[in-house]
Scaffold this motif. Structure first.
Motif, short mmCIF file in Angstrom:
data_model
loop_
_atom_site.label_atom_id
_atom_site.label_comp_id
_atom_site.label_asym_id
_atom_site.label_seq_id
_atom_site.Cartn_x
_atom_site.Cartn_y
_atom_site.Cartn_z
N LEU A 1 0.84 -1.18 0.00
CA LEU A 1 0.00 0.00 0.00
C LEU A 1 0.89 1.24 0.00
CD1 LEU A 1 -3.00 0.87 0.16
CD2 LEU A 1 -2.71 1.03 2.64
N GLY A 2 0.66 2.13 -0.93
CA GLY A 2 1.48 3.34 -1.03
C GLY A 2 2.69 3.19 -1.91
N GLY A 3 3.03 1.94 -2.29
CA GLY A 3 4.13 1.71 -3.21
C GLY A 3 5.47 1.52 -2.54
N PHE A 4 6.31 0.70 -3.14
CA PHE A 4 7.66 0.42 -2.65
C PHE A 4 8.57 1.61 -3.01
CE2 PHE A 4 11.86 -1.43 -3.98
CZ PHE A 4 12.36 -1.65 -2.71
N GLN A 5 9.08 2.30 -1.98
CA GLN A 5 9.93 3.46 -2.20
C GLN A 5 9.33 4.37 -3.27
OE1 GLN A 5 14.19 1.44 -0.82
NE2 GLN A 5 13.96 2.05 -2.94
N PHE A 6 8.10 4.80 -3.00
CA PHE A 6 7.32 5.50 -4.02
C PHE A 6 7.96 6.81 -4.46
CE2 PHE A 6 3.80 8.10 -5.66
CZ PHE A 6 3.31 7.23 -6.62
N GLU A 7 8.87 7.33 -3.67
CA GLU A 7 9.55 8.57 -4.07
C GLU A 7 10.33 8.38 -5.37
OE1 GLU A 7 12.35 6.33 -1.30
OE2 GLU A 7 10.20 6.78 -1.41
N ASN A 8 10.56 7.14 -5.77
CA ASN A 8 11.26 6.86 -7.02
C ASN A 8 10.35 6.37 -8.13
OD1 ASN A 8 14.22 7.29 -7.41
ND2 ASN A 8 14.23 6.50 -5.31
N ALA A 9 9.03 6.60 -7.96
CA ALA A 9 8.09 6.31 -9.04
C ALA A 9 8.28 7.32 -10.17
CB ALA A 9 6.66 6.35 -8.53
N LEU A 10 7.96 6.90 -11.39
CA LEU A 10 7.98 7.79 -12.54
C LEU A 10 6.58 8.26 -12.86
CD1 LEU A 10 10.37 5.79 -14.93
CD2 LEU A 10 10.98 7.54 -13.25
N SER A 11 6.46 9.40 -13.48
CA SER A 11 5.15 9.84 -13.96
C SER A 11 4.76 8.99 -15.17
CB SER A 11 5.18 11.31 -14.37
OG SER A 11 5.93 11.48 -15.58
N ARG A 12 3.50 9.02 -15.55
CA ARG A 12 3.08 8.21 -16.70
C ARG A 12 3.73 8.71 -17.99
NH1 ARG A 12 -2.86 5.55 -15.71
NH2 ARG A 12 -2.81 5.63 -13.45
N GLU A 13 3.88 10.00 -18.12
CA GLU A 13 4.57 10.50 -19.32
C GLU A 13 6.02 10.03 -19.35
OE1 GLU A 13 6.10 14.69 -21.32
OE2 GLU A 13 4.23 14.72 -20.17
N GLU A 14 6.70 10.09 -18.22
CA GLU A 14 8.09 9.63 -18.17
C GLU A 14 8.20 8.15 -18.49
OE1 GLU A 14 9.48 12.83 -14.70
OE2 GLU A 14 8.85 10.79 -14.17
N ALA A 15 7.28 7.35 -17.95
CA ALA A 15 7.32 5.91 -18.20
C ALA A 15 7.05 5.61 -19.67
CB ALA A 15 6.30 5.20 -17.32
N LEU A 16 6.08 6.30 -20.28
CA LEU A 16 5.79 6.07 -21.69
C LEU A 16 6.98 6.50 -22.56
CD1 LEU A 16 3.83 5.08 -23.83
CD2 LEU A 16 2.83 7.39 -23.89
N ARG A 17 7.58 7.62 -22.23
CA ARG A 17 8.77 8.04 -22.98
C ARG A 17 9.89 7.00 -22.82
NH1 ARG A 17 8.82 13.00 -25.19
NH2 ARG A 17 7.35 14.60 -24.47
N GLY A 18 10.02 6.44 -21.62
CA GLY A 18 11.07 5.46 -21.37
C GLY A 18 10.94 4.20 -22.19
N MET A 19 9.70 3.84 -22.55
CA MET A 19 9.48 2.61 -23.32
C MET A 19 9.18 2.90 -24.79
SD MET A 19 5.95 1.70 -21.32
CE MET A 19 4.96 0.74 -22.46
N THR A 20 9.44 4.14 -25.21
CA THR A 20 9.28 4.49 -26.63
C THR A 20 10.48 5.35 -27.08
OG1 THR A 20 7.84 6.37 -25.99
CG2 THR A 20 6.76 4.31 -26.62
N ILE A 21 10.36 6.66 -26.99
CA ILE A 21 11.36 7.55 -27.58
C ILE A 21 12.70 7.49 -26.84
CG2 ILE A 21 10.61 9.58 -26.26
CD1 ILE A 21 11.79 9.50 -29.95
N TRP A 22 12.70 7.37 -25.51
CA TRP A 22 13.97 7.30 -24.79
C TRP A 22 14.67 5.96 -25.03
CZ3 TRP A 22 12.00 9.62 -19.50
CH2 TRP A 22 11.82 11.01 -19.65
N ALA A 23 13.89 4.89 -25.14
CA ALA A 23 14.49 3.60 -25.49
C ALA A 23 15.12 3.68 -26.87
CB ALA A 23 13.43 2.51 -25.45
#
Length: 552
Positions: free
Chosen positions: A468-490
């Motif tokens: 609940l609340g996420g594992f070390q949630f301070e290091n979560a990515l935003s949805r835009e960052e995650a999508l960029r990470g699996m498309t244009i940044w990759a």
């Protein structure tokens, strides 16, 4: 004269307004996440000869073009084709003909799976499998050959741990390898029993003592299983992968298959090399075709945290060992010095904080024009606090796998302790340093579905929503960052951002249509989203539209 000119002008304008340029494909009435520099959202695009030639509103695209194929997306979300920045294609393919041990909750369950496999494959000379993880078992103890010898005294067995950095073998396999004593192995470990004899557990470089005796697969069989694996990847929206470390034989297979157009997924393949062998590779020129690229070399600095092979600065919290490097620091120094003068990108596996420090410092020592070279650290899993800044200073790309965080979180603190765990799986901290992260899955160590990684990156929880609340949630990515990470940044991490990774004019027409919008739906729904269509270069390679009433 003026009247004639007027008539001609009207006719010309009428023709311009009513004629349509012919294209191969139009997608319209969609919610298109272009993932361009402004993260703009569009409605439609046109594709010709495998390239996006125009993007805009549905009204404009339909007015300007006529197509051989037209798709009304019914407001479904469309994304650039998903790009897995770190994967193992051949290992996934091998699971189609080996024993899949992923998720086994005990050694008894492993034995049951092996028995079933033996019954259905009585002609096999070896039993080979992978995916076991002792951390899922009640006692969490590493297994030994005794459990295998009881039921399989004669046929050799070779079973890879889920991280592919340890293997369990039985006595028959040890006999085949003539391995009857324990001795020191650089960058590896032969585990021993109370009598000082091999107990069947081999870690890192010790694994090759047995694996070199495994039967080889022929070309036709290899193509068959690679195509099976490819179909699975298409079904979850993957259009490009990074093949993170291939042997000479595997590279040759890929060159043959792609030259004959027998595989369609885009593959950025890394050459797996020993530090002492880089000379033979850097004499060659990189290879680049439309679907297969070979311009990077991968080295392995250390092992994995789960098998205590990751190289740490201080002892493990739960064992009196620091792990180990797979080669000496001097060997890495010599190799990186040579590679810095080559045409190849370098991508080094580093899990422990000691391994990461060594590689970062060597990159900084020998690289010039760092940003242009785009060298990567694969995993960048545990980083000492004062080493994070080196990703910025030396311009090193963090290549990360978010599902590792949510798979390891149950036991990682036991390995590292409460203080050191803060520098582990720290994806937001890494993003802040370099400005980009390349996101992959490390399949088949983790599941190949990119939405599992997307979910882990943004929510930092497992499939059940724990914790609940996420594992070390301070290091979560935003949805835009995650999508960029699996498309244009990759794509950027592979020098391909100018031709794929986003939906823009002039780029490869690789895209995926999903049934729900992963940028808006609740996090708990992300893993359940189905792929409706996967397209590479304008060609549909997977479709699930017949099973979805929303589609027409």
């Amino acid at each position: 004269m003026k009247y004639t000119f007027f008539i001609l002008l009207v006719a010309f304008l009428f023709t311009r307004c009513t004629s349509n340029t012919e294209v191969d494909l139009i997608v319209y009435n969609a919610k298109i996440y272009s993932v361009d520099s402004t993260f703009s959202i569009k409605e439609a695009f046109a594709v010709k000869n495998g390239i996006f030639i125009d993007i805009g509103s549905s009204k404009d695209i339909l007015r300007r073009y006529k197509a051989k194929e037209t798709i009304d997306a019914n407001l479904s979300p469309v994304y650039p084709g998903f790009y897995d920045a770190h994967a193992h294609y051949f290992d996934l393919a091998n699971l189609f003909q080996e024993v899949d041990l992923n998720g086994a909750k005990s050694m008894d369950e492993i034995v049951d799976r092996l028995k079933k496999y033996r019954n259905t494959h009585p002609d096999k000379k070896w039993i080979v499998g992978g995916g076991w993880d002792q951390n899922l078992w009640a006692n969490k103890a590493f297994p030994t050959k005794d459990s295998l010898d009881k039921y399989f005294p004669d046929i050799p067995i070779y079973l890879l741990r889920v991280d592919y950095h340890a293997a369990l073998v039985n006595s028959a396999a040890l006999r085949t390898a003539h391995l009857d004593s324990v001795y020191d192995v650089q960058g590896g470990l032969i585990s021993k029993d109370t009598n000082g004899k091999p107990d069947g557990l081999l870690i890192d470089n010790a694994m090759t003592l047995v694996s070199k005796h495994l039967p080889k697969y022929d070309e036709s069989n290899t193509l068959k299983i690679l195509q099976q694996a490819q179909d699975s990847l298409f079904a979850v929206g993957l259009t490009s992968i990074v093949d993170a470390g291939l042997t000479d034989e595997q590279i040759d297979f890929l060159k043959t298959f792609y030259s004959k157009n027998l595989l369609k997924i885009r593959d950025y393949a890394m050459i797996l090399a020993e530090p002492t062998q880089v000379d033979r590779y850097i004499k060659e020129d990189p290879f680049d075709s439309d679907r297969l690229t070979i311009k990077s070399i991968k080295l392995l600095a250390d092992g994995a945290l789960g098998s205590r092979g990751a190289c740490l600065l201080e002892d493990y919290h739960d064992a009196q060992t620091k792990g180990f490097l797979l080669h000496t620091a001097q060997q890495f120094d010599d190799a990186i010095k040579k590679l810095a003068d080559s045409k190849f990108q370098v991508n080094i596996h580093a899990i422990g904080d000691s391994a990461n420090r060594l590689i970062l410092d060597l990159y900084g020592k020998y690289l010039s024009d760092n940003k242009a070279r785009r060298w990567r650290i694969e995993h960048a899993q545990i980083i000492a606090a004062n080493d994070f800044a080196k990703f910025n200073t030396f311009q090193i790309i963090p290549s990360i796998q978010p599902t590792h965080a949510t798979s390891d979180m149950y036991w990682a603190t036991q390995r590292l302790g409460e203080e050191r765990i803060k520098g582990a799986y720290a994806y937001k901290d890494l993003l802040k340093q370099y400005g980009k992260v390349a996101i992959g899955s490390d399949f088949p160590i983790e599941h190949f579905n990119p939405l599992y990684g997307f979910h882990a990156a943004v929510a930092r929880v497992d499939k059940e929503g724990f914790p609940l609340g996420g594992f070390q949630f301070e290091n979560a990515l935003s949805r835009e960052e995650a999508l960029r990470g699996m498309t244009i940044w990759a794509a950027y991490s592979c020098f391909q951002e100018k031709k794929r990774g986003s939906i823009e004019k002039g780029k490869d027409a690789d895209f995926v249509i999903l049934e729900k919008d992963i940028m808006e739906i609740p996090a708990e729904e992300l893993r359940k989203v189905k792929t409706l269509r996967t397209v590479i270069a304008g060609e549909t390679v997977f479709t699930n539209i017949n099973n979805n009433k929303k589609w027409r």
